[in-house]
Write an enzyme that holds these catalytic residues in place. Sequence first.
Site, short mmCIF file in Angstrom:
data_model
loop_
_atom_site.label_atom_id
_atom_site.label_comp_id
_atom_site.label_asym_id
_atom_site.label_seq_id
_atom_site.Cartn_x
_atom_site.Cartn_y
_atom_site.Cartn_z
N ASN A 153 -1.09 11.02 57.99
CA ASN A 153 -1.72 10.74 59.29
C ASN A 153 -0.72 10.61 60.44
O ASN A 153 -0.99 11.07 61.54
CB ASN A 153 -2.65 9.54 59.22
CG ASN A 153 -1.95 8.29 58.78
OD1 ASN A 153 -1.00 8.34 58.00
ND2 ASN A 153 -2.38 7.17 59.28
N GLY A 229 0.31 4.74 52.04
CA GLY A 229 -0.76 5.65 51.66
C GLY A 229 -1.99 4.88 51.23
O GLY A 229 -2.17 3.72 51.60
N THR A 231 -4.88 2.91 48.91
CA THR A 231 -4.77 1.76 48.01
C THR A 231 -4.73 2.19 46.55
O THR A 231 -3.99 1.61 45.75
CB THR A 231 -5.93 0.78 48.31
OG1 THR A 231 -5.69 0.24 49.62
CG2 THR A 231 -5.98 -0.38 47.32
N GLY A 234 -1.34 3.48 45.76
CA GLY A 234 -0.43 2.33 45.81
C GLY A 234 -0.52 1.50 44.53
O GLY A 234 0.49 1.03 44.00
N GLU A 251 2.38 -0.16 51.79
CA GLU A 251 1.57 -0.26 53.03
C GLU A 251 0.32 0.56 52.76
O GLU A 251 0.39 1.78 52.67
CB GLU A 251 2.32 0.35 54.22
CG GLU A 251 3.64 -0.29 54.56
CD GLU A 251 3.49 -1.61 55.28
OE1 GLU A 251 2.35 -1.98 55.63
OE2 GLU A 251 4.51 -2.29 55.45
N CYS A 285 -4.34 3.72 59.64
CA CYS A 285 -4.54 2.61 58.70
C CYS A 285 -5.09 1.39 59.42
O CYS A 285 -5.82 0.61 58.83
CB CYS A 285 -3.23 2.29 58.00
SG CYS A 285 -1.89 1.97 59.14
N GLU A 463 7.29 -4.08 56.59
CA GLU A 463 8.25 -3.17 57.19
C GLU A 463 8.48 -3.60 58.63
O GLU A 463 7.78 -4.46 59.15
CB GLU A 463 7.68 -1.74 57.19
CG GLU A 463 7.56 -1.13 55.82
CD GLU A 463 7.25 0.36 55.89
OE1 GLU A 463 6.13 0.69 56.30
OE2 GLU A 463 8.13 1.17 55.56
#
Length: 482
Positions: A153, A229, A231, A234, A251, A285, A463
Amino acid sequence: MMEIKKLLIGGEWMDGEPGVERLFSTNPATGMVNHEVAAAGAQFAAAAVASAHQACRQPGWRDMLPAERARILYRIAEGIEAHSDPMSRLQMLENGKVWKECQAQVKSAAATFRYYAGVCETLGSEVTPARGNYLSLTVYEPYGVVVAITPWNSPMTMEAQKIAPALAAGNAVILKPSEVTPSTGLLLGKIALDAGLPPGILNVLPGWGHEVGAALVAHPQVRLVSFTGGTESGRRIGQAAAAKLMPVALELGGKSPHIVFDDADLDLAVDSIAGGIFEGSGQSCVAGSRAFVQRGVYDAVLQKLVQRARAITVHLPDQAQAQMGPMASFAHRDKVASMVEQAIAAGAKAECGARAPQDQALAAGAFYLPTILTGMRNSDAIAQQEIFGPVLCLMPFDDEADLVAQANASVFGLASGIWTGSYQRAWRVARALEAGTVWINTYKQLSIATPFGGFKDSGIGREKGIQGVHLYQQAKGIFFGM
Ligand code: NAD
């Protein structure tokens, strides 16, 4: 002949790994293939790790003074700015973001390298309080080989956000960009080499997540993975990391509440809700995808929002009038459309949108109109699942307690926004919301200096900011007997 972009390992540009399916970079605004991209698989993953492992042990990188590393990061920032047009164009051609947003993201990526160059020069070690006849210090050291895995994105900003602090911390990095947007990362690899980054310190490996991505995560010499990316991906990466006791930064997705109390400035709130969900076609996000509006002003806000959504110009992303481009891929647009159809079948009402535009100029692209749904409960699938498209779920609430309960009734906890005239209420609600970021009378205000990350299923770790560089370092205690 169609251009084939090569991948980057150890400072060498290479054709794809034999036997691995190549990537077709496709323009979602037209359906046309832009170019092919060489893809890596498990063998190239191992070669890149070996190259990165060797490169970060070379004195040329290992012993480089922070001020020298900072100079390279500053030069990368300049290189990004010098390539503003080609970089913006690559992103626009691959994910359909409108031109001015692409340009803003290039600027932001350059600013991120500059920020971490500054951090790199000023980071220090610590003398810790003595509890005996010794001198004790804490120093911060790189992990070695770290892997950055990014989504489609906002590839340029995500890649800068991971690579700049990881390099500032003294690591070697392997970037695995999304299969949808592999090309900006490759250009960044070239800019970094031109800026004097030693070969092997930044490797760029486009390819499929389950192939090269999974191989990198599982490799024993990879000591940290920083992932942005979905869930579910992740969770898989977290499980693979747990098996080898490797730290991860995740994230992940969101379903962020955007809240309007009855004492808010409604016009500003409506603008903010529309921007929060429709910018980038909702493929963000932190998209404010659930709007909660206090019952007394609900009808007024609904009416203004529908007007606002209908006024958004959906167009080809290279056209000056475009406020919203296409979705990043046809598969994704179809998934969003099907989620909306299912919600309507389950009783939700489409106040606007809920279909592709009828304009013939857009017929070949993956476009979808700004959509506002009402009539659902917060517990319904459409208000619980991340849609990642220009689809707003609008719901009323009665009072603060009702609002906080509904806003927090989600597996996600990435971001949130509050519109109110009362700073006391803003403070109370901000502290009660389970979210990594709370915006008060603003939305989507992001800063490289402020740590960013999610509560609950929205992620692990932070981050950005100074913490963003410590993420890529491990602390070591050193004691001198006196
Ligand atoms: P995705 O999870 O499908 O893919 C992200 C990246 O992971 C890609 O590069 C993919 O190839 C790779 N990948 C997938 N499976 C893997 C595996 N098993 N091992 C290693 N790598 C793997 O996500 P997407 O569709 O590209 O992006 C959209 C998602 O990203 C949304 O859920 C969105 O909310 C989230 N996102 C989060 C943030 C944030 O900062 N929290 C920012 C942007 C996007």
